[in-house]
Scaffold this motif. Structure first.
Motif, PDB file in Angstrom:
ATOM      1  N   LEU A   1       1.004  -1.344  -2.004  1.00  0.00           N
ATOM      2  CA  LEU A   1       1.910  -2.166  -2.804  1.00  0.00           C
ATOM      3  C   LEU A   1       2.401  -3.349  -1.971  1.00  0.00           C
ATOM      4  CD1 LEU A   1       4.736  -0.922  -5.112  1.00  0.00           C
ATOM      5  CD2 LEU A   1       5.302  -2.520  -3.276  1.00  0.00           C
ATOM      6  N   TYR A   2       2.450  -4.515  -2.598  1.00  0.00           N
ATOM      7  CA  TYR A   2       2.918  -5.739  -1.934  1.00  0.00           C
ATOM      8  C   TYR A   2       4.081  -6.321  -2.727  1.00  0.00           C
ATOM      9  CZ  TYR A   2       2.551 -10.756  -0.514  1.00  0.00           C
ATOM     10  OH  TYR A   2       2.797 -12.041  -0.092  1.00  0.00           O
ATOM     11  N   HIS A   3       5.287  -6.267  -2.151  1.00  0.00           N
ATOM     12  CA  HIS A   3       6.445  -6.957  -2.715  1.00  0.00           C
ATOM     13  C   HIS A   3       6.487  -8.317  -2.044  1.00  0.00           C
ATOM     14  CE1 HIS A   3      10.433  -8.118  -3.917  1.00  0.00           C
ATOM     15  NE2 HIS A   3      10.746  -6.930  -4.415  1.00  0.00           N
TER      16      HIS A   3
ATOM     17  N   ASP B   1      -3.140  -3.128  -3.957  1.00  0.00           N
ATOM     18  CA  ASP B   1      -3.518  -2.764  -5.330  1.00  0.00           C
ATOM     19  C   ASP B   1      -2.461  -3.191  -6.343  1.00  0.00           C
ATOM     20  OD1 ASP B   1      -5.925  -0.991  -4.689  1.00  0.00           O
ATOM     21  OD2 ASP B   1      -4.357  -0.056  -3.486  1.00  0.00           O
ATOM     22  N   ILE B   2      -1.187  -3.192  -5.913  1.00  0.00           N
ATOM     23  CA  ILE B   2      -0.059  -3.468  -6.806  1.00  0.00           C
ATOM     24  C   ILE B   2       0.715  -4.652  -6.259  1.00  0.00           C
ATOM     25  CG2 ILE B   2       2.058  -2.537  -7.831  1.00  0.00           C
ATOM     26  CD1 ILE B   2       0.819   0.276  -7.160  1.00  0.00           C
ATOM     27  N   GLY B   3       1.023  -5.624  -7.117  1.00  0.00           N
ATOM     28  CA  GLY B   3       1.809  -6.780  -6.725  1.00  0.00           C
ATOM     29  C   GLY B   3       3.132  -6.836  -7.464  1.00  0.00           C
ATOM     30  N   LEU B   4       4.221  -6.987  -6.729  1.00  0.00           N
ATOM     31  CA  LEU B   4       5.548  -7.253  -7.301  1.00  0.00           C
ATOM     32  C   LEU B   4       5.816  -8.722  -7.038  1.00  0.00           C
ATOM     33  CD1 LEU B   4       7.425  -4.056  -6.035  1.00  0.00           C
ATOM     34  CD2 LEU B   4       5.982  -4.329  -8.067  1.00  0.00           C
TER      35      LEU B   4
ATOM     36  N   PHE C   1      -5.439  -7.685  -7.377  1.00  0.00           N
ATOM     37  CA  PHE C   1      -4.520  -6.636  -7.819  1.00  0.00           C
ATOM     38  C   PHE C   1      -5.118  -5.847  -8.979  1.00  0.00           C
ATOM     39  CE2 PHE C   1      -1.120  -9.814  -6.421  1.00  0.00           C
ATOM     40  CZ  PHE C   1      -0.784  -9.119  -5.264  1.00  0.00           C
ATOM     41  N   GLY C   2      -4.844  -4.543  -8.982  1.00  0.00           N
ATOM     42  CA  GLY C   2      -5.123  -3.759 -10.173  1.00  0.00           C
ATOM     43  C   GLY C   2      -3.982  -3.846 -11.170  1.00  0.00           C
TER      44      GLY C   2
ATOM     45  N   VAL D   1       7.248   2.691 -14.423  1.00  0.00           N
ATOM     46  CA  VAL D   1       5.805   2.522 -14.564  1.00  0.00           C
ATOM     47  C   VAL D   1       5.136   3.484 -13.593  1.00  0.00           C
ATOM     48  CG1 VAL D   1       3.854   0.947 -14.242  1.00  0.00           C
ATOM     49  CG2 VAL D   1       5.992   0.118 -15.265  1.00  0.00           C
ATOM     50  N   THR D   2       4.203   4.263 -14.078  1.00  0.00           N
ATOM     51  CA  THR D   2       3.448   5.182 -13.218  1.00  0.00           C
ATOM     52  C   THR D   2       2.083   4.599 -12.929  1.00  0.00           C
ATOM     53  OG1 THR D   2       4.598   7.105 -14.159  1.00  0.00           O
ATOM     54  CG2 THR D   2       2.531   7.521 -12.989  1.00  0.00           C
ATOM     55  N   VAL D   3       1.757   4.491 -11.658  1.00  0.00           N
ATOM     56  CA  VAL D   3       0.484   3.880 -11.241  1.00  0.00           C
ATOM     57  C   VAL D   3      -0.330   4.909 -10.450  1.00  0.00           C
ATOM     58  CG1 VAL D   3      -0.580   2.026  -9.936  1.00  0.00           C
ATOM     59  CG2 VAL D   3       1.586   1.632 -11.128  1.00  0.00           C
TER      60      VAL D   3
END
Length: 234
Positions: free
Chosen positions: A142-144, A164-167, A191-192, A232-234
């Motif tokens: 995850l990338y904030h 995989d995840i972008g905030l 990102f997914g 949100v569930t990833v």
């Protein structure tokens, strides 16, 4: 992994090994749902901070004292928090990685500032503004982004970390706006899943994610736009 947006840039992240708050701006946040505070603090292991502005440090001092959670922050910001009674601290700086329980966090660049004006009217520089990349033992990376504009070295963040995840901040004025944020996601990352943030709080930032959503179409990236407090569930 469960990701709960708490308004503005605040997120609660839960995996099987850790409970994490990022930029816990609760008090004074017009978009925060106070009913979520108790659950957000329950069993908290870590508070991660992208930079030193009040709308990101937020309730860190009170939460750290209340829960005993370890605060992870840029060295200058961590020292400042220590002078205000936060005892459990992990400090780092741009390019560095800290290994924690069930995950690591790496400080990467962000194009922004970082300071606070204290009660005596003095402005204190609080180190660099950063994004944070979280590599989990049991969940996607995850990338904030923190508060930032687009920058070409985002390509290096993708190459080094492959999040995989972008905030992603989209609210304009203090960060990149929706169209530029979409360009950053599409040009530099694979990102997914993306969750937009830093909007819908103060009147002077964009109130909706509409510009971001429009610029992300068509796109292979899944964009999640939860209501404040939703998981949100990833």
């Amino acid at each position: 992994m469960k990701i709960q947006w708490l308004g503005h840039s605040a997120f609660h992240i839960e995996t099987t090994k850790a409970k994490i708050l990022i930029d816990p701006f609760f008090s004074g946040n017009p978009s925060f749902d106070e009913s979520t505070r108790k659950d957000a603090a329950a069993g908290l292991d870590y508070i991660l901070l992208t930079h030193g502005h009040g709308d990101h440090v937020g309730d860190t001092i009170a939460l750290a004292k209340e829960t005993g959670a370890t605060v992870v922050a840029n060295a200058d910001l961590a020292a400042w928090l220590g002078s205000r009674g936060v005892s459990a601290l992990e400090m780092g700086n741009t390019g560095g990685t800290i290994h924690l329980k069930g995950f690591s966090t790496t400080f990467v660049n962000a194009l922004h500032s970082s300071a606070q004006i204290t009660e005596d009217g003095v402005s204190h520089s609080l180190g660099s503004a950063n994004g944070l990349v979280l590599h989990f033992d049991d969940a996607p990376t995850l990338y904030h982004m923190g508060d930032t504009d687009i920058f070409s070295d985002m390509a290096l963040i993708q190459e080094l970390h492959q999040p995989d995840i972008g905030l992603v901040p989209i609210g304009d004025r203090f960060t990149m706006g929706g169209a530029v944020a979409a360009l950053a996601c599409q040009r530099y990352f694979k990102f997914g899943t993306v969750l937009p943030c830093h909007y819908g709080s103060f009147p002077i930032v964009d109130q909706t994610p509409d510009l971001f959503l429009a610029a992300m179409e068509p796109a292979s990236t899944k964009v999640e736009v939860p209501a404040v407090g939703a998981v949100v569930t990833v």
